[in-house]
Scaffold this motif. Structure first.
Motif, PDB file in Angstrom:
ATOM      1  N   ILE A   1       0.823  -1.215   0.000  1.00 16.06           N
ATOM      2  CA  ILE A   1       0.000   0.000   0.000  1.00 16.06           C
ATOM      3  C   ILE A   1       0.856   1.264   0.000  1.00 16.06           C
ATOM      4  O   ILE A   1       0.686   2.150  -0.832  1.00 16.06           O
ATOM      5  CB  ILE A   1      -0.954   0.010   1.225  1.00 16.06           C
ATOM      6  CG1 ILE A   1      -1.825  -1.252   1.271  1.00 16.06           C
ATOM      7  CG2 ILE A   1      -1.794   1.273   1.260  1.00 16.06           C
ATOM      8  CD1 ILE A   1      -2.826  -1.375   0.173  1.00 16.06           C
ATOM      9  N   VAL A   2       1.796   1.350   0.950  1.00 12.28           N
ATOM     10  CA  VAL A   2       2.648   2.543   1.057  1.00 12.28           C
ATOM     11  C   VAL A   2       3.612   2.612  -0.123  1.00 12.28           C
ATOM     12  O   VAL A   2       3.995   3.695  -0.559  1.00 12.28           O
ATOM     13  CB  VAL A   2       3.399   2.557   2.412  1.00 12.28           C
ATOM     14  CG1 VAL A   2       4.340   3.730   2.518  1.00 12.28           C
ATOM     15  CG2 VAL A   2       2.409   2.583   3.557  1.00 12.28           C
ATOM     16  N   GLY A   3       3.972   1.449  -0.669  1.00  8.87           N
ATOM     17  CA  GLY A   3       4.873   1.410  -1.817  1.00  8.87           C
ATOM     18  C   GLY A   3       4.283   2.049  -3.062  1.00  8.87           C
ATOM     19  O   GLY A   3       5.004   2.337  -4.020  1.00  8.87           O
ATOM     20  N   LEU A   4       2.977   2.279  -3.069  1.00  8.60           N
ATOM     21  CA  LEU A   4       2.350   2.945  -4.213  1.00  8.60           C
ATOM     22  C   LEU A   4       2.753   4.412  -4.305  1.00  8.60           C
ATOM     23  O   LEU A   4       2.664   5.019  -5.368  1.00  8.60           O
ATOM     24  CB  LEU A   4       0.821   2.819  -4.134  1.00  8.60           C
ATOM     25  CG  LEU A   4       0.268   1.395  -4.283  1.00  8.60           C
ATOM     26  CD1 LEU A   4      -1.229   1.388  -4.002  1.00  8.60           C
ATOM     27  CD2 LEU A   4       0.562   0.831  -5.657  1.00  8.60           C
ATOM     28  N   VAL A   5       3.195   4.991  -3.180  1.00  3.62           N
ATOM     29  CA  VAL A   5       3.673   6.376  -3.175  1.00  3.62           C
ATOM     30  C   VAL A   5       5.109   6.362  -3.710  1.00  3.62           C
ATOM     31  O   VAL A   5       5.980   5.713  -3.132  1.00  3.62           O
ATOM     32  CB  VAL A   5       3.647   6.977  -1.749  1.00  3.62           C
ATOM     33  CG1 VAL A   5       4.196   8.386  -1.742  1.00  3.62           C
ATOM     34  CG2 VAL A   5       2.247   6.913  -1.172  1.00  3.62           C
ATOM     35  N   PRO A   6       5.376   7.042  -4.812  1.00  3.36           N
ATOM     36  CA  PRO A   6       6.711   6.982  -5.419  1.00  3.36           C
ATOM     37  C   PRO A   6       7.813   7.432  -4.455  1.00  3.36           C
ATOM     38  O   PRO A   6       7.664   8.380  -3.707  1.00  3.36           O
ATOM     39  CB  PRO A   6       6.617   7.947  -6.607  1.00  3.36           C
ATOM     40  CG  PRO A   6       5.169   8.090  -6.874  1.00  3.36           C
ATOM     41  CD  PRO A   6       4.469   7.896  -5.559  1.00  3.36           C
ATOM     42  N   VAL A   7       8.910   6.762  -4.463  1.00  4.86           N
ATOM     43  CA  VAL A   7      10.155   7.003  -3.739  1.00  4.86           C
ATOM     44  C   VAL A   7       9.969   7.009  -2.215  1.00  4.86           C
ATOM     45  O   VAL A   7      10.548   6.197  -1.516  1.00  4.86           O
ATOM     46  CB  VAL A   7      10.871   8.279  -4.214  1.00  4.86           C
ATOM     47  CG1 VAL A   7      12.190   8.466  -3.493  1.00  4.86           C
ATOM     48  CG2 VAL A   7      11.089   8.252  -5.723  1.00  4.86           C
ATOM     49  N   VAL A   8       9.148   7.918  -1.701  1.00  2.99           N
ATOM     50  CA  VAL A   8       8.988   8.057  -0.253  1.00  2.99           C
ATOM     51  C   VAL A   8       8.392   6.786   0.351  1.00  2.99           C
ATOM     52  O   VAL A   8       8.845   6.316   1.393  1.00  2.99           O
ATOM     53  CB  VAL A   8       8.106   9.287   0.080  1.00  2.99           C
ATOM     54  CG1 VAL A   8       7.832   9.383   1.557  1.00  2.99           C
ATOM     55  CG2 VAL A   8       8.759  10.544  -0.439  1.00  2.99           C
ATOM     56  N   GLY A   9       7.393   6.221  -0.305  1.00  7.39           N
ATOM     57  CA  GLY A   9       6.754   5.012   0.209  1.00  7.39           C
ATOM     58  C   GLY A   9       7.724   3.852   0.292  1.00  7.39           C
ATOM     59  O   GLY A   9       7.736   3.106   1.274  1.00  7.39           O
ATOM     60  N   ASP A  10       8.551   3.695  -0.730  1.00 12.11           N
ATOM     61  CA  ASP A  10       9.525   2.607  -0.725  1.00 12.11           C
ATOM     62  C   ASP A  10      10.611   2.832   0.317  1.00 12.11           C
ATOM     63  O   ASP A  10      11.099   1.878   0.924  1.00 12.11           O
ATOM     64  CB  ASP A  10      10.132   2.441  -2.115  1.00 12.11           C
ATOM     65  CG  ASP A  10       9.083   2.000  -3.127  1.00 12.11           C
ATOM     66  OD1 ASP A  10       8.389   1.007  -2.841  1.00 12.11           O
ATOM     67  OD2 ASP A  10       8.942   2.660  -4.165  1.00 12.11           O
ATOM     68  N   ALA A  11      10.968   4.075   0.551  1.00 15.01           N
ATOM     69  CA  ALA A  11      11.962   4.374   1.588  1.00 15.01           C
ATOM     70  C   ALA A  11      11.401   4.047   2.970  1.00 15.01           C
ATOM     71  O   ALA A  11      12.098   3.469   3.809  1.00 15.01           O
ATOM     72  CB  ALA A  11      12.377   5.838   1.513  1.00 15.01           C
ATOM     73  N   ILE A  12      10.148   4.383   3.194  1.00 13.04           N
ATOM     74  CA  ILE A  12       9.510   4.101   4.487  1.00 13.04           C
ATOM     75  C   ILE A  12       9.428   2.596   4.731  1.00 13.04           C
ATOM     76  O   ILE A  12       9.778   2.108   5.813  1.00 13.04           O
ATOM     77  CB  ILE A  12       8.116   4.753   4.557  1.00 13.04           C
ATOM     78  CG1 ILE A  12       8.258   6.271   4.626  1.00 13.04           C
ATOM     79  CG2 ILE A  12       7.308   4.218   5.735  1.00 13.04           C
ATOM     80  CD1 ILE A  12       6.954   7.026   4.451  1.00 13.04           C
TER      81      ILE A  12
END
Length: 138
Positions: A52-63
């Protein structure tokens, strides 16, 4: 009809101790949150915050990479070998690198579950070195 609500029992009474049983329960709760806390309607496939959070580009994957690194940190505290920790960081890094590719990374999060793989490594270690921390799943 399938519900998409998060399971409220994920973090019920998580132990704060440093013993292997407490660490195992915290790691399993984090893995469940990141990989299996929701069920997608129509697919009956569990997904978690990693997807779910990975859908947000760059920031989601970093989190989600930071959250996955917490599992590796707990594994380090359990005394896993450098080789096991390197494999685990490789899983987290590979997942984060895939997440940087638009659309491909989102699909990869659906299939490549780095935190589940890392939990498997930790369970093997605990079963071998701390048999008292074994949990019988019913």
């Amino acid at each position: 009809m399938t519900t998409t609500r998060i399971d409220p029992t994920i973090f019920d009474a998580l132990p704060l101790g440093r013993d292997p049983v407490s660490v195992r329960r915290r790691i399993e709760a984090m893995e469940r949150l990141l990989e299996r806390s929701f069920t997608l309607p129509g697919t009956n496939r569990p997904v978690g915050l990693d997807f779910i959070v990975g859908l947000v580009p760059v920031v989601g994957d970093a989190i989600t990479a930071l959250m996955g690194s917490y599992i590796v940190w707990e594994a380090r505290n359990l005394g896993l070998s450098k080789w096991q920790l390197a494999r685990m960081m490789g899983n987290v890094g590979f997942d984060a690198a895939l997440g940087l590719i638009p659309f491909v990374g989102d699909a990869a999060d659906f299939f490549f579950r780095s935190n589940t793989r890392n939990l498997r490594i930790i369970r093997r270690h605990l079963d071998r070195h701390h048999p008292g921390a074994t949990v019988i799943e019913g």
